[in-house]
Structure formats: C-alpha cells, structure tokens
Design a protein around this motif. Structure first.
Motif, short mmCIF file in Angstrom:
data_model
loop_
_atom_site.label_atom_id
_atom_site.label_comp_id
_atom_site.label_asym_id
_atom_site.label_seq_id
_atom_site.Cartn_x
_atom_site.Cartn_y
_atom_site.Cartn_z
N LEU A 174 8.06 6.92 -24.71
CA LEU A 174 6.96 6.67 -23.78
C LEU A 174 7.30 7.22 -22.40
O LEU A 174 6.48 7.90 -21.77
N ALA A 175 8.52 6.96 -21.94
CA ALA A 175 8.96 7.44 -20.63
C ALA A 175 8.97 8.96 -20.61
O ALA A 175 8.56 9.59 -19.63
N LEU A 176 9.40 9.56 -21.70
CA LEU A 176 9.45 11.02 -21.81
C LEU A 176 8.03 11.60 -21.74
O LEU A 176 7.80 12.58 -21.05
N ALA A 177 7.11 10.96 -22.45
CA ALA A 177 5.72 11.42 -22.46
C ALA A 177 5.11 11.33 -21.05
O ALA A 177 4.43 12.25 -20.61
N GLN A 178 5.39 10.22 -20.37
CA GLN A 178 4.85 10.04 -19.01
C GLN A 178 5.44 11.08 -18.06
O GLN A 178 4.74 11.62 -17.22
N THR A 179 6.75 11.35 -18.22
CA THR A 179 7.41 12.32 -17.36
C THR A 179 6.81 13.70 -17.54
O THR A 179 6.51 14.40 -16.58
N SER A 180 6.59 14.09 -18.80
CA SER A 180 6.04 15.42 -19.06
C SER A 180 4.59 15.51 -18.56
O SER A 180 4.16 16.54 -18.06
N LEU A 181 3.86 14.39 -18.67
CA LEU A 181 2.49 14.36 -18.16
C LEU A 181 2.48 14.55 -16.64
O LEU A 181 1.69 15.32 -16.11
N LEU A 182 3.39 13.84 -15.97
CA LEU A 182 3.50 13.96 -14.52
C LEU A 182 3.86 15.39 -14.13
O LEU A 182 3.33 15.93 -13.17
N GLY A 183 4.76 15.98 -14.90
CA GLY A 183 5.17 17.36 -14.64
C GLY A 183 4.01 18.32 -14.77
O GLY A 183 3.81 19.18 -13.93
N GLU A 184 3.23 18.14 -15.83
CA GLU A 184 2.06 18.99 -16.06
C GLU A 184 1.05 18.83 -14.93
O GLU A 184 0.49 19.80 -14.43
N LEU A 185 0.84 17.58 -14.53
CA LEU A 185 -0.12 17.28 -13.47
C LEU A 185 0.30 17.93 -12.16
O LEU A 185 -0.51 18.58 -11.50
N SER A 186 1.57 17.78 -11.81
CA SER A 186 2.04 18.36 -10.54
C SER A 186 1.99 19.88 -10.60
O SER A 186 1.69 20.53 -9.60
N ALA A 187 2.25 20.45 -11.78
CA ALA A 187 2.17 21.90 -11.93
C ALA A 187 0.74 22.37 -11.73
O ALA A 187 0.49 23.38 -11.06
N LYS A 188 -0.21 21.62 -12.30
CA LYS A 188 -1.63 21.97 -12.14
C LYS A 188 -2.06 21.88 -10.68
O LYS A 188 -2.77 22.74 -10.18
N ILE A 189 -1.61 20.82 -10.00
CA ILE A 189 -1.97 20.63 -8.59
C ILE A 189 -1.40 21.77 -7.76
O ILE A 189 -2.10 22.35 -6.93
N THR A 190 -0.13 22.12 -8.02
CA THR A 190 0.51 23.21 -7.29
C THR A 190 -0.23 24.51 -7.51
O THR A 190 -0.51 25.25 -6.57
N LYS A 191 -0.60 24.77 -8.77
CA LYS A 191 -1.32 26.00 -9.11
C LYS A 191 -2.67 26.05 -8.39
O LYS A 191 -3.04 27.08 -7.82
N THR A 192 -3.37 24.92 -8.38
CA THR A 192 -4.67 24.85 -7.72
C THR A 192 -4.53 25.11 -6.23
O THR A 192 -5.31 25.86 -5.65
N LEU A 193 -3.51 24.49 -5.62
CA LEU A 193 -3.28 24.67 -4.19
C LEU A 193 -2.98 26.13 -3.88
O LEU A 193 -3.50 26.68 -2.92
N LEU A 194 -2.14 26.74 -4.71
CA LEU A 194 -1.78 28.15 -4.51
C LEU A 194 -3.02 29.04 -4.62
O LEU A 194 -3.23 29.92 -3.80
N ASN A 195 -3.84 28.77 -5.62
CA ASN A 195 -5.06 29.56 -5.82
C ASN A 195 -6.01 29.43 -4.64
O ASN A 195 -6.58 30.41 -4.19
#
Length: 55
Positions: free
Chosen positions: A12-33
């Motif tokens: 569960l912790a691993l799943a949440q961590t990867s979700l958070l990672g994906e989310l932050s990556a998406k936010i970073t990508k959006t900000l960069l764009n």
C-alpha cells in the motif's frame, strides 16, 4: 508481528509513493509546458512590438 503480516502495508505504501511520484511528475510537466507557452507568447509579443516600432 512477522514480515508476512506487514506485506500488505508495504504494498500500500509503495502504491501511494508511486502515485505521488506520478502526480508530482505530471504537475512538473504541466508547469514546464505553461512556462514554455508563456515564453513563446512573450517572445511573439515583443517581436510584434519591435515590428510596430519599425513601421
């Protein structure tokens, strides 16, 4: 408590961590764009101003 009992929590912790990672990556990508778009708009606007000064 043995490791087998802890496994679901670990998963569960691993799943949440990867979700958070994906989310932050998406936010970073959006900000960069959006920054790229703003830069393009600014560049074209300054080019427009420059051209209007030449006339």
């Amino acid at each position: 408590m043995n490791l087998y009992n802890l496994y679901p929590y670990y998963k569960l912790a691993l799943a949440q961590t990867s979700l958070l990672g994906e989310l932050s990556a998406k936010i970073t990508k959006t900000l960069l764009n959006s920054t790229k778009v703003k830069l393009k708009q600014q560049r074209s606007f300054s080019l427009y101003l420059y051209r209007s000064k030449l006339r």
